[in-house]
Scaffold this motif. Structure first.
Motif, PDB file in Angstrom:
ATOM      1  N   PRO A 557       0.810  -1.229   0.000  1.00 39.03           N
ATOM      2  CA  PRO A 557       0.000   0.000   0.000  1.00 39.03           C
ATOM      3  C   PRO A 557       0.841   1.276   0.000  1.00 39.03           C
ATOM      4  CG  PRO A 557       0.020  -0.984   2.182  1.00 39.03           C
ATOM      5  CD  PRO A 557       0.702  -1.960   1.274  1.00 39.03           C
ATOM      6  N   SER A 558       2.090   1.220   0.458  1.00 44.71           N
ATOM      7  CA  SER A 558       2.921   2.424   0.493  1.00 44.71           C
ATOM      8  C   SER A 558       3.201   2.943  -0.915  1.00 44.71           C
ATOM      9  CB  SER A 558       4.252   2.144   1.202  1.00 44.71           C
ATOM     10  OG  SER A 558       4.048   1.804   2.553  1.00 44.71           O
ATOM     11  N   PHE A 559       3.330   2.021  -1.882  1.00 38.80           N
ATOM     12  CA  PHE A 559       3.665   2.398  -3.253  1.00 38.80           C
ATOM     13  C   PHE A 559       2.633   1.909  -4.267  1.00 38.80           C
ATOM     14  CE2 PHE A 559       7.669   2.261  -0.926  1.00 38.80           C
ATOM     15  CZ  PHE A 559       8.230   3.481  -1.259  1.00 38.80           C
ATOM     16  N   ALA A 560       1.479   1.445  -3.788  1.00 38.35           N
ATOM     17  CA  ALA A 560       0.447   0.889  -4.670  1.00 38.35           C
ATOM     18  C   ALA A 560       1.075  -0.089  -5.658  1.00 38.35           C
ATOM     19  CB  ALA A 560      -0.291   2.004  -5.413  1.00 38.35           C
ATOM     20  N   ASN A 595       2.809   8.346  -3.195  1.00 37.86           N
ATOM     21  CA  ASN A 595       1.895   9.466  -2.934  1.00 37.86           C
ATOM     22  C   ASN A 595       1.507  10.225  -4.194  1.00 37.86           C
ATOM     23  OD1 ASN A 595       1.865   8.890  -0.197  1.00 37.86           O
ATOM     24  ND2 ASN A 595       3.444  10.375   0.310  1.00 37.86           N
ATOM     25  N   HIS A 596       1.432   9.517  -5.327  1.00 37.03           N
ATOM     26  CA  HIS A 596       1.070  10.123  -6.619  1.00 37.03           C
ATOM     27  C   HIS A 596       2.037  11.243  -7.020  1.00 37.03           C
ATOM     28  CE1 HIS A 596      -2.631   7.832  -6.951  1.00 37.03           C
ATOM     29  NE2 HIS A 596      -2.903   8.150  -5.691  1.00 37.03           N
ATOM     30  N   LYS A 597       3.244  11.193  -6.478  1.00 34.00           N
ATOM     31  CA  LYS A 597       4.254  12.201  -6.807  1.00 34.00           C
ATOM     32  C   LYS A 597       5.445  11.594  -7.544  1.00 34.00           C
ATOM     33  CE  LYS A 597       3.170  15.026  -2.736  1.00 34.00           C
ATOM     34  NZ  LYS A 597       3.683  15.553  -1.434  1.00 34.00           N
ATOM     35  N   THR A 598       5.882  10.440  -7.102  1.00 30.71           N
ATOM     36  CA  THR A 598       7.091   9.833  -7.658  1.00 30.71           C
ATOM     37  C   THR A 598       6.765   8.463  -8.224  1.00 30.71           C
ATOM     38  OG1 THR A 598       8.365  10.941  -5.911  1.00 30.71           O
ATOM     39  CG2 THR A 598       9.484   9.212  -7.187  1.00 30.71           C
ATOM     40  N   PRO A 599       6.808   8.304  -9.553  1.00 28.78           N
ATOM     41  CA  PRO A 599       6.587   6.971 -10.140  1.00 28.78           C
ATOM     42  C   PRO A 599       7.688   6.005  -9.707  1.00 28.78           C
ATOM     43  CG  PRO A 599       6.453   8.703 -11.808  1.00 28.78           C
ATOM     44  CD  PRO A 599       7.023   9.336 -10.580  1.00 28.78           C
ATOM     45  N   GLN A 600       7.327   4.751  -9.539  1.00 30.12           N
ATOM     46  CA  GLN A 600       8.287   3.714  -9.170  1.00 30.12           C
ATOM     47  C   GLN A 600       8.631   2.864 -10.392  1.00 30.12           C
ATOM     48  OE1 GLN A 600       9.604   3.534  -5.822  1.00 30.12           O
ATOM     49  NE2 GLN A 600       8.641   5.546  -6.061  1.00 30.12           N
ATOM     50  N   THR A 601       9.870   2.399 -10.439  1.00 27.19           N
ATOM     51  CA  THR A 601      10.317   1.576 -11.563  1.00 27.19           C
ATOM     52  C   THR A 601      10.779   0.223 -11.036  1.00 27.19           C
ATOM     53  OG1 THR A 601      12.613   2.324 -11.420  1.00 27.19           O
ATOM     54  CG2 THR A 601      11.099   3.642 -12.779  1.00 27.19           C
ATOM     55  N   VAL A 602      10.790  -0.751 -11.903  1.00 26.36           N
ATOM     56  CA  VAL A 602      11.241  -2.072 -11.497  1.00 26.36           C
ATOM     57  C   VAL A 602      12.722  -2.049 -11.138  1.00 26.36           C
ATOM     58  CG1 VAL A 602      11.826  -2.876 -13.836  1.00 26.36           C
ATOM     59  CG2 VAL A 602      11.122  -4.531 -12.074  1.00 26.36           C
ATOM     60  N   ASP A 603      13.510  -1.205 -11.818  1.00 22.59           N
ATOM     61  CA  ASP A 603      14.942  -1.154 -11.533  1.00 22.59           C
ATOM     62  C   ASP A 603      15.222  -0.617 -10.135  1.00 22.59           C
ATOM     63  OD1 ASP A 603      15.718  -2.234 -13.931  1.00 22.59           O
ATOM     64  OD2 ASP A 603      15.959  -0.308 -14.939  1.00 22.59           O
TER      65      ASP A 603
END
Length: 663
Positions: A557-560, A595-603
């Motif tokens: 839930p922290s990073f959806a 928080n809809h601010k920083t996209p996360q990547t698999v890397d």
């Protein structure tokens, strides 16, 4: 005339006899356990002085105590031994117990450890300690008649070592002390404590010392704990730290020292956290005569340099220069003697970068080595850092980089981790509270979960609930622990009321209860790094049971965030860990974000952040409403670790057990 001759002869005979008695008995123990036979019953209770050599076991120590006036049960014996020379003595395990303390029979420890309670209640007045001694164990010399003691170099003084030695007036500390533990000198007659280089001073190290008037550390100090370190010392007037101090801990250094006037730091201090003095009416405050780099309580100890670093702050750079030789002294067997705060590690690294940019290769490598020894583990950052480019051609830099890779190339760390292994013993099953539980029914109704989850399959319901929570409560990793009960409703209401977020642990707790209330078996997992003693940052996520897939799946839930293989099959944390080990494809959902601010990547999210935090895992045996409370866990914790990594209660290496399906 004849009578006079007889008197003279008798006089010289008596003098000679006294002289013979005054000579110490010298005994060399070649075989542990043979002291009794070597001394004999005739001399057992008449010897007043003895010089011992060799290796002693429990049988020898029991006999030695009896010679010194106290038996295994701490009852008096006729023994007259008062002066003992142990300078050439070591200790061996084996033999019987030598003393009973609180119903426990004590046996010997390490070869160079003065055993626990060795001379407790023995009226010895002088002991020469072994020259190779590295530890004075708990209570080893308490309740004696010692008046003076000389400590060997690099010794660690354990709790109550000299406790209630009411005639002890002088302790001669060596050039270097590894540590002084709580109540080590409690209830002695020591008036002055003068130490030199000290690695560690524990909480309550100088507690209940009725005669002490001054305490001084002339050399460097690695760390001093701050819980009543100076406590109940009615005559203590001054405390002086003359050398560099790396760190002081809180929350209260001084307590119940009514005439204490000052505590002075004469040299550079890296970080302080001393707290307010309690019951010290004469105390005029802490005085720092040199640079304090960081103060967690600027109202108590004012930092002389605040937030200034680098080229614009000569005082800051000079202070770091004063610290470097102390840091070198604080290294034992390639490691720092105790963990330092994270920013301490970063300071070393930053100074290495500054020195490299200024063209000071040797100094840069020195500071970089310090950073690595202290715990720097960010391999990719160090490898790609342009500030260090001038060092890349140096073999010493490459060697340091390789050392960091061993702990900071997280995929490599997982690849090299030991395998799991099945348990031979039977372990209890993980359990999951039924959604019919009254508390979970209340959660389901409060949040209108049926509407949030929707009417799709179980995977879509899991995602919908996780996305809803991700939007409802922001993630804030630095937020304080919430002042409420740790259940979904109370946590949600507190966040709405205070406009605050939650850290990953509490978000995972909330999601866990939402899943359980929706009839989805769930656990929240604490994901830990291998280097957890230095790297204190972990992450907490959820795993939920999919009946349609007949397997666990990852939900964060922290990073959806959730993770799949190359074919779109959702994976659980154990499967992700194994694919990282084998360097197999992993896919992160495209809308994972912070928080809809920083996209996360698999890397980053999977191959860096979570690869670091998947070395070992921890979960509750029972997953239920309010699984954790303010006073801690309500159920046993189970840790899944690689074979040989950790041992103890609740530790398993059986991955099949840990990932078992709900019953």
């Amino acid at each position: 005339m004849l009578m006079k001759r007889k008197i003279i002869v008798l006089f010289f005979a008596l003098v000679a006899g006294v002289g013979l008695q005054a000579r110490p008995l010298k005994v060399r123990v070649k075989k542990p356990g043979s002291l009794a036979a070597l001394v004999g019953e005739k001399k057992k209770y008449t010897t007043r002085e003895m010089v011992l050599e060799g290796t002693l076991n429990g049988d020898d120590l029991r006999f030695l105590r009896e010679m010194a006036g106290s038996d295994i049960n701490q009852q008096s014996t006729p023994g007259q031994l008062r002066t003992i020379d142990l300078r050439k003595v070591t200790f061996a395990q084996g033999g019987g117990a030598y003393v009973d303390k609180e119903g426990l029979h004590r046996v010997t420890g390490g070869a160079h450890t003065l055993p626990q309670f060795l001379f407790r209640n023995c009226p010895v007045v002088h002991v020469d300690l072994p020259v190779r001694l590295d530890t004075i164990a708990t209570g080893a010399l308490e309740h004696t008649k010692l008046r003076r003691i000389v400590l060997p170099d690099s010794v660690f003084v354990m709790p109550y070592a000299f406790y209630e030695d009411t005639e002890l007036e002088e302790v001669v500390f060596p050039q270097h002390v590894r540590g002084v533990a709580f109540y080590a000198l409690g209830h002695t007659a020591v008036r002055q404590v003068v130490m030199h280089d000290v690695d560690y001073i524990s909480a309550q190290a100088f507690a209940e010392m009725p005669a002490v008037e001054s305490i001084e550390v002339k050399g460097y100090l690695g760390h001093i704990d701050g819980w009543q370190t100076f406590y109940a010392c009615p005559r203590l007037k001054s405390v002086d730290f003359c050398g560099v101090v790396l760190s002081t801990g809180g929350p209260r250094l001084l307590d119940n020292c009514p005439v204490l006037e000052r505590v002075t730091f004469h040299d550079v201090v890296f970080v302080t956290n001393v707290g307010q003095a309690e019951q010290c009416p004469a105390f005029r405050g802490y005085e720092a005569k040199a640079t304090v780099l960081y103060s967690n309580e600027p109202d108590v100890i004012r930092p002389l340099v605040i937030g200034k670093r680098g080229e614009d702050s000569p005082a800051y750079r000079a202070a770091l220069g004063r610290m470097l030789p102390v840091l070198k002294k604080s290294i034992r067997n390639g490691k720092m003697v105790h963990p330092f705060p994270g920013y301490f590690i970063y300071e070393n690294y930053d100074e290495a970068c500054r020195q490299a940019l200024e063209g000071h290769r040797e100094q840069a490598l020195e500071w970089l080595d310090m950073a690595v020894v202290a715990g720097w583990y960010n391999y990719s950052h160090m490898r790609d850092d342009k500030d260090l480019e001038s060092l890349h051609g140096d073999a010493r830099f490459q060697a340091l980089l390789e050392r960091v890779r061993e702990v900071g190339d997280f995929r490599l760390v997982l690849e090299k981790s030991a395998p799991y292994a099945a348990n031979a013993e039977e372990w209890p099953a993980f359990t999951y509270q039924e959604p019919t539980d009254s508390n979970l029914v209340r959660v389901r109704e409060y949040f209108n979960l049926d509407s949030i989850a929707g009417s799709g399959d179980d995977i879509s319901r899991m995602k919908n609930i996780m996305y809803w929570l991700h939007d409802a409560i922001p993630h804030n990793g630095s937020s304080s622990w919430p002042d409420c009960d740790f259940n979904a409703i109370d946590l949600y209401e507190l966040c709405r009321r205070e406009g605050r977020g939650l850290n990953c642990r509490f978000l995972a707790m909330v999601l866990n209860e939402l899943y359980l209330a929706a009839g989805i078996p769930s656990r929240f997992l604490t994901c830990m790094p291998m280097n957890y003693r230095v790297d204190t940052e972990c992450h907490v996520i959820n795993m939920a049971w999919s009946r349609s897939l007949n397997k666990w799946v990852w939900m964060d839930p922290s990073f959806a965030a959730f993770v799949s293989d190359e074919n779109g099959l959702l994976l659980h944390p154990g499967e992700v860990r194994e694919r990282l080990r084998r360097n197999q494809p992993l896919v992160l959902n495209e809308d994972a974000n912070w928080n809809h601010k920083t996209p996360q990547t698999v890397d980053y999210y999977v191959k860096e952040y979570m690869a670091k935090n998947l070395y070992w895992l921890q979960a509750h045996l029972r997953s239920e409403y309010q699984t954790e409370g303010k006073r801690g866990a309500n159920s046993r914790m189970i840790m899944l670790v690689p074979k040989g990594f950790l041992s103890g209660g609740g530790v398993t290496t059986d991955d099949a057990y840990f990932w078992q399906a709900p019953r």
